[in-house]
Motif scaffolding. Structure first.
Motif, PDB file in Angstrom:
ATOM      1  N   ASN A 112      38.904 -53.492  41.224  1.00 49.03           N
ATOM      2  CA  ASN A 112      38.311 -53.864  42.621  1.00 49.03           C
ATOM      3  C   ASN A 112      37.756 -55.261  42.583  1.00 49.03           C
ATOM      4  O   ASN A 112      36.560 -55.607  42.276  1.00 49.03           O
ATOM      5  N   HIS A 115      37.432 -61.165  46.072  1.00 47.74           N
ATOM      6  CA  HIS A 115      38.308 -61.359  47.100  1.00 47.74           C
ATOM      7  C   HIS A 115      39.381 -62.474  46.972  1.00 47.74           C
ATOM      8  O   HIS A 115      40.302 -62.719  47.695  1.00 47.74           O
ATOM      9  N   TYR A 155      40.607 -61.885  54.634  1.00 47.34           N
ATOM     10  CA  TYR A 155      39.946 -60.989  53.647  1.00 47.34           C
ATOM     11  C   TYR A 155      40.317 -61.608  52.323  1.00 47.34           C
ATOM     12  O   TYR A 155      39.468 -62.451  51.683  1.00 47.34           O
ATOM     13  N   GLY A 156      41.318 -61.213  51.685  1.00 49.50           N
ATOM     14  CA  GLY A 156      41.575 -61.738  50.508  1.00 49.50           C
ATOM     15  C   GLY A 156      42.694 -62.886  50.308  1.00 49.50           C
ATOM     16  O   GLY A 156      43.244 -62.809  51.244  1.00 49.50           O
ATOM     17  N   TYR A 170      43.385 -59.526  57.717  1.00 48.21           N
ATOM     18  CA  TYR A 170      42.734 -58.108  57.795  1.00 48.21           C
ATOM     19  C   TYR A 170      42.975 -57.555  59.122  1.00 48.21           C
ATOM     20  O   TYR A 170      43.858 -56.703  59.382  1.00 48.21           O
ATOM     21  N   GLU A 203      45.017 -52.926  58.081  1.00 48.74           N
ATOM     22  CA  GLU A 203      43.975 -53.591  57.503  1.00 48.74           C
ATOM     23  C   GLU A 203      44.024 -53.889  56.010  1.00 48.74           C
ATOM     24  O   GLU A 203      43.189 -53.462  55.272  1.00 48.74           O
ATOM     25  N   LYS A 205      43.558 -55.750  52.775  1.00 52.30           N
ATOM     26  CA  LYS A 205      42.540 -56.458  52.129  1.00 52.30           C
ATOM     27  C   LYS A 205      43.103 -57.485  51.100  1.00 52.30           C
ATOM     28  O   LYS A 205      42.331 -58.502  50.932  1.00 52.30           O
ATOM     29  N   PHE A 206      43.940 -56.976  50.187  1.00 52.52           N
ATOM     30  CA  PHE A 206      44.238 -58.045  49.115  1.00 52.52           C
ATOM     31  C   PHE A 206      45.660 -58.455  49.072  1.00 52.52           C
ATOM     32  O   PHE A 206      46.348 -57.492  49.388  1.00 52.52           O
ATOM     33  N   SER A 221      44.745 -51.156  52.921  1.00 54.64           N
ATOM     34  CA  SER A 221      43.680 -50.181  52.501  1.00 54.64           C
ATOM     35  C   SER A 221      43.645 -48.916  53.590  1.00 54.64           C
ATOM     36  O   SER A 221      43.582 -47.955  53.002  1.00 54.64           O
ATOM     37  N   GLU A 222      43.856 -49.162  54.770  1.00 51.98           N
ATOM     38  CA  GLU A 222      43.740 -48.174  55.735  1.00 51.98           C
ATOM     39  C   GLU A 222      44.974 -47.149  55.513  1.00 51.98           C
ATOM     40  O   GLU A 222      44.937 -46.121  56.065  1.00 51.98           O
TER      41      GLU A 222
END
Length: 228
Positions: A112, A115, A155-156, A170, A203, A205-206, A221-222
């Protein structure tokens, strides 16, 4: 005259014998099974050391892509502790639990990351930004929206060796490639609404760019998935 009975039940064989307390697990063992218990602890320490070596190899393989100096420092500290325990050969479950938990924490930190991912040979770009006297907008800055010159909760990000910026946009459920010194980006993944189809993101993120394989890796992510 009666002989005092100083025998207790061995945890392993369940027989009344002269036993010795393991302060790690707080169990009593006879001499034979205490040795077996100690061997089990040695095996567990070796297992932790093997996991450490696997993790170290993974760190070495990722050095070319990301800055992981902080994680590597923590890993080196853990290595010294493992070596010290091996050398002293005086440990119990408490020490092993500490090593195991510490390795888990470092692994979680690697899985993890922060970002921002930066190609190692993009350091000149970072220096260029650092030397500028004022903050500048390099992507977006045109209000919240879905146009190619807009972002919605970026985000990332990932910066490649050509100074191109890849953005996990995102709330727009897309990945944008913003080439260096241009005024708008290009959708390279998603951008077809929020969803779980293969051409959709939810969504994200990275994002990481594998330039050798000419592919991108996305943490969607989602949708609970990582796609390439």
């Amino acid at each position: 005259m009666a002989i005092a009975n100083n025998k207790t039940q061995c945890f392993t064989c369940n027989r009344d014998k002269i036993t010795y307390l393991c302060k790690g697990c707080l169990k009593e063992f006879c001499r034979t099974h205490l040795a077996e218990h100690q061997q089990m602890l040695n095996d567990e320490l070796n297992h932790i050391a093997d996991k450490y070596n696997e993790f170290k190899q993974r760190i070495n393989e990722q050095k070319a892509q990301t800055f992981i100096n902080d994680i590597e420092k923590k890993l080196n500290d853990l290595s010294e502790q493992i070596k010290q325990i091996h050398k002293e050969n005086d440990f119990n479950e408490i020490n092993l639990n500490y090593l195991r938990n510490r390795l888990t924490e470092i692994t979680r930190e690697l899985n993890n990351p922060t970002h921002i991912s930066i190609q190692q040979n993009s350091q000149s770009f970072i220096n260029e930004i650092s030397e500028k006297p004022n903050v500048i907008t390099v992507t977006g800055g045109n209000g919240q929206g879905q146009q190619l010159n807009q972002l919605n909760f970026p985000y990332g990000i990932f910066v490649d060796e050509k100074k191109n910026i890849f953005i996990a946009d995102y709330a727009n459920h897309r990945i944008i490639e913003w080439k260096y010194n241009t005024k708008k980006g290009k959708i390279i993944a998603g951008g077809n609404g929020q969803g779980n189809r293969i051409d959709q993101l939810n969504e994200a993120k990275f994002v990481i760019v594998d330039q050798q394989k000419h592919s991108i890796i996305i943490a969607d992510s989602e949708n609970r998935r990582v796609i390439q």
